[in-house]
Design a protein around this motif. Structure first.
Motif, PDB file in Angstrom:
ATOM      1  N   GLU A  47       0.825  -1.212   0.000  1.00 51.76           N
ATOM      2  CA  GLU A  47       0.000   0.000   0.000  1.00 51.76           C
ATOM      3  C   GLU A  47       0.857   1.259   0.000  1.00 51.76           C
ATOM      4  OE1 GLU A  47      -3.157   0.592  -0.342  1.00 51.76           O
ATOM      5  OE2 GLU A  47      -3.711  -1.528  -0.485  1.00 51.76           O
ATOM      6  N   HIS A  48       1.900   1.260   0.803  1.00 50.88           N
ATOM      7  CA  HIS A  48       2.694   2.478   0.954  1.00 50.88           C
ATOM      8  C   HIS A  48       3.808   2.602  -0.084  1.00 50.88           C
ATOM      9  CE1 HIS A  48       0.774   3.956   4.625  1.00 50.88           C
ATOM     10  NE2 HIS A  48       0.557   2.674   4.861  1.00 50.88           N
TER      11      HIS A  48
ATOM     12  N   ASN B 290       0.270   2.690  -3.523  1.00 51.67           N
ATOM     13  CA  ASN B 290      -1.053   3.313  -3.489  1.00 51.67           C
ATOM     14  C   ASN B 290      -1.184   4.475  -2.527  1.00 51.67           C
ATOM     15  OD1 ASN B 290      -1.848   1.485  -5.387  1.00 51.67           O
ATOM     16  ND2 ASN B 290      -2.784   0.090  -3.926  1.00 51.67           N
ATOM     17  N   TYR B 291      -0.102   4.879  -1.937  1.00 52.38           N
ATOM     18  CA  TYR B 291      -0.185   5.956  -0.965  1.00 52.38           C
ATOM     19  C   TYR B 291       1.176   6.607  -0.850  1.00 52.38           C
ATOM     20  CZ  TYR B 291      -1.481   8.452   3.317  1.00 52.38           C
ATOM     21  OH  TYR B 291      -1.741   9.417   4.245  1.00 52.38           O
TER      22      TYR B 291
ATOM     23  N   TYR C   2      -0.610   7.923  12.540  1.00 57.53           N
ATOM     24  CA  TYR C   2      -1.979   7.441  12.407  1.00 57.53           C
ATOM     25  C   TYR C   2      -2.719   7.462  13.736  1.00 57.53           C
ATOM     26  CZ  TYR C   2      -0.792   6.114   7.679  1.00 57.53           C
ATOM     27  OH  TYR C   2      -0.405   6.152   6.369  1.00 57.53           O
TER      28      TYR C   2
ATOM     29  N   SER D 256      -9.448   5.551   0.801  1.00 66.71           N
ATOM     30  CA  SER D 256      -8.997   4.659   1.862  1.00 66.71           C
ATOM     31  C   SER D 256      -8.038   5.410   2.790  1.00 66.71           C
ATOM     32  CB  SER D 256      -8.316   3.417   1.277  1.00 66.71           C
ATOM     33  OG  SER D 256      -7.273   3.778   0.388  1.00 66.71           O
ATOM     34  N   PHE D 257      -7.922   4.888   4.008  1.00 66.14           N
ATOM     35  CA  PHE D 257      -7.227   5.647   5.036  1.00 66.14           C
ATOM     36  C   PHE D 257      -6.415   4.738   5.954  1.00 66.14           C
ATOM     37  CE2 PHE D 257     -11.372   7.360   3.983  1.00 66.14           C
ATOM     38  CZ  PHE D 257     -11.046   8.628   3.531  1.00 66.14           C
TER      39      PHE D 257
ATOM     40  N   GLN E  56      -4.673   1.424   4.714  1.00 66.61           N
ATOM     41  CA  GLN E  56      -5.421   2.032   3.618  1.00 66.61           C
ATOM     42  C   GLN E  56      -6.775   1.348   3.433  1.00 66.61           C
ATOM     43  OE1 GLN E  56      -4.467   5.023   1.547  1.00 66.61           O
ATOM     44  NE2 GLN E  56      -3.788   5.028   3.663  1.00 66.61           N
TER      45      GLN E  56
ATOM     46  N   SER F  20     -10.983   1.248   3.450  1.00 69.66           N
ATOM     47  CA  SER F  20     -12.127   2.102   3.145  1.00 69.66           C
ATOM     48  C   SER F  20     -13.194   1.868   4.211  1.00 69.66           C
ATOM     49  CB  SER F  20     -12.699   1.777   1.761  1.00 69.66           C
ATOM     50  OG  SER F  20     -13.404   0.542   1.787  1.00 69.66           O
TER      51      SER F  20
ATOM     52  N   THR G 295     -10.637   2.649  10.841  1.00 71.95           N
ATOM     53  CA  THR G 295      -9.749   2.743   9.676  1.00 71.95           C
ATOM     54  C   THR G 295      -8.433   3.415  10.024  1.00 71.95           C
ATOM     55  OG1 THR G 295     -10.551   4.910   8.903  1.00 71.95           O
ATOM     56  CG2 THR G 295     -11.759   2.964   8.164  1.00 71.95           C
TER      57      THR G 295
END
Length: 311
Positions: free
Chosen positions: A93-94, A97-98, A107, A192-193, A197, A199, A231
């Motif tokens: 993800e990191h 996608n982020y 976080y 997403s968070f 990530q 949703s 999330t």
């Protein structure tokens, strides 16, 4: 990421089923990495970084954050999965996608900052719980569907896509957005968070599975603050990550008749793509020997030694 299908999410398979399940070999089926989507390359270019730099940075964060690594191991044990699956999903993800993960602590801070903000999961002033009372959603009210959060929210999602998305219904034009974007993004532009990530829709789907295996209460759309906390807060979101991975493994065992639990690249692929039950059924129909990884899962398998070193 990451949306579940309408098929029944079973946690276990029978002994007879287990005997017919083949174990997927480790490693990648593709010799070279599948094409990376343009959206991912655009995000990386905009941050003036590279995939290798982002991979190395998130690896460094995980290496120095002993508290986070301890939590990953503890949660993985509770959900009876190898912690490497959670690590692979975070790294993927990191990396793609982020923006790069700076610290898990950020976080925790964000989760606290969202607390107390009042908002609702709604579209044009209508709450999602009210919206799904329409007759188009009648099939989602069957008892066996209502009993499962995954089936229920997946059913709502499928009806939205087939009956409302981008269509005009009762003189109302609905946006050409997916269900998550249409109802579950009251504060933010992203889909997403958090560390995983996630949703909000995925969290609502997985809440029954998490509730069965943790001390967390079931989440409802009527309590959006709790959904966003799940999330964003790593203490909770790790459980949802584990549940998503566990669900994917169960799907491929039950429907695909293959065990993917020894292949982190495949669980990462499914974490990235979502719909594991539909994808398992599609894999079974294709007659392929083994399921195949995407660009995201390919990286996880290709760099598996680096990931295992964290453990």
């Amino acid at each position: 990421m990451l949306l579940s299908p309408t098929a029944a999410p079973l946690s276990f398979v029978s002994q007879a089923q287990a005997q017919s399940v083949r174990v997927v070999p480790e490693g990648n089926r593709f010799r070279s990495q599948p094409k990376i989507p343009y959206a991912s390359s655009r995000r990386t270019s905009a941050s003036k970084s590279t995939y290798d730099a982002k991979f190395d940075k998130v690896l460094a964060v995980l290496k120095r954050d002993r508290r986070l690594m301890s939590s990953i191991k503890r949660v993985a044990k509770r959900y009876k999965i190898d912690p490497i699956h959670i690590i692979g999903s975070i790294v993927g993800e990191h990396t793609y996608n982020y923006d790069t993960l700076d610290s898990a602590q950020s976080y925790y801070v964000k989760a606290l900052s969202y607390a107390g903000i009042r908002f609702d999961f709604e579209l044009n002033g209508e709450h999602v719980d009210t919206f799904v009372e329409r007759p188009q959603f009648d099939r989602c009210r069957k008892e066996h569907i209502q009993k499962s959060s995954d089936r229920r929210w997946s059913c709502y999602e499928n009806v939205w896509n087939s009956k409302f998305r981008g269509r005009k219904v009762d003189n109302v034009r609905y946006p050409k957005k997916n269900f998550n974007e249409a109802f579950f993004q009251p504060l933010f532009a992203g889909q997403s968070f958090g560390l995983g990530q996630l949703s909000p829709l995925t969290v609502l789907k997985m809440t029954d599975r998490v509730n069965r295996q943790s001390n967390f209460r079931k989440l409802k759309a009527s309590n959006p603050e709790a959904v966003y906390k799940a999330t964003m807060d790593p203490n909770i979101s790790l459980h949802y990550m584990a549940a998503i991975i566990q669900d994917s493994i169960a799907a491929y065992k039950s429907v695909g008749k293959v065990d993917i639990s020894n292949n982190p690249g495949l669980t990462a692929t499914l974490y990235n793509l979502g719909d594991p039950w539909k994808r398992a059924a599609k894999f079974r129909r294709t007659g392929r020997s083994w399921p195949r990884e995407n660009y995201y899962g390919w990286l996880v398998n290709d760099r598996i030694d680096d990931l295992k070193a964290l453990l």
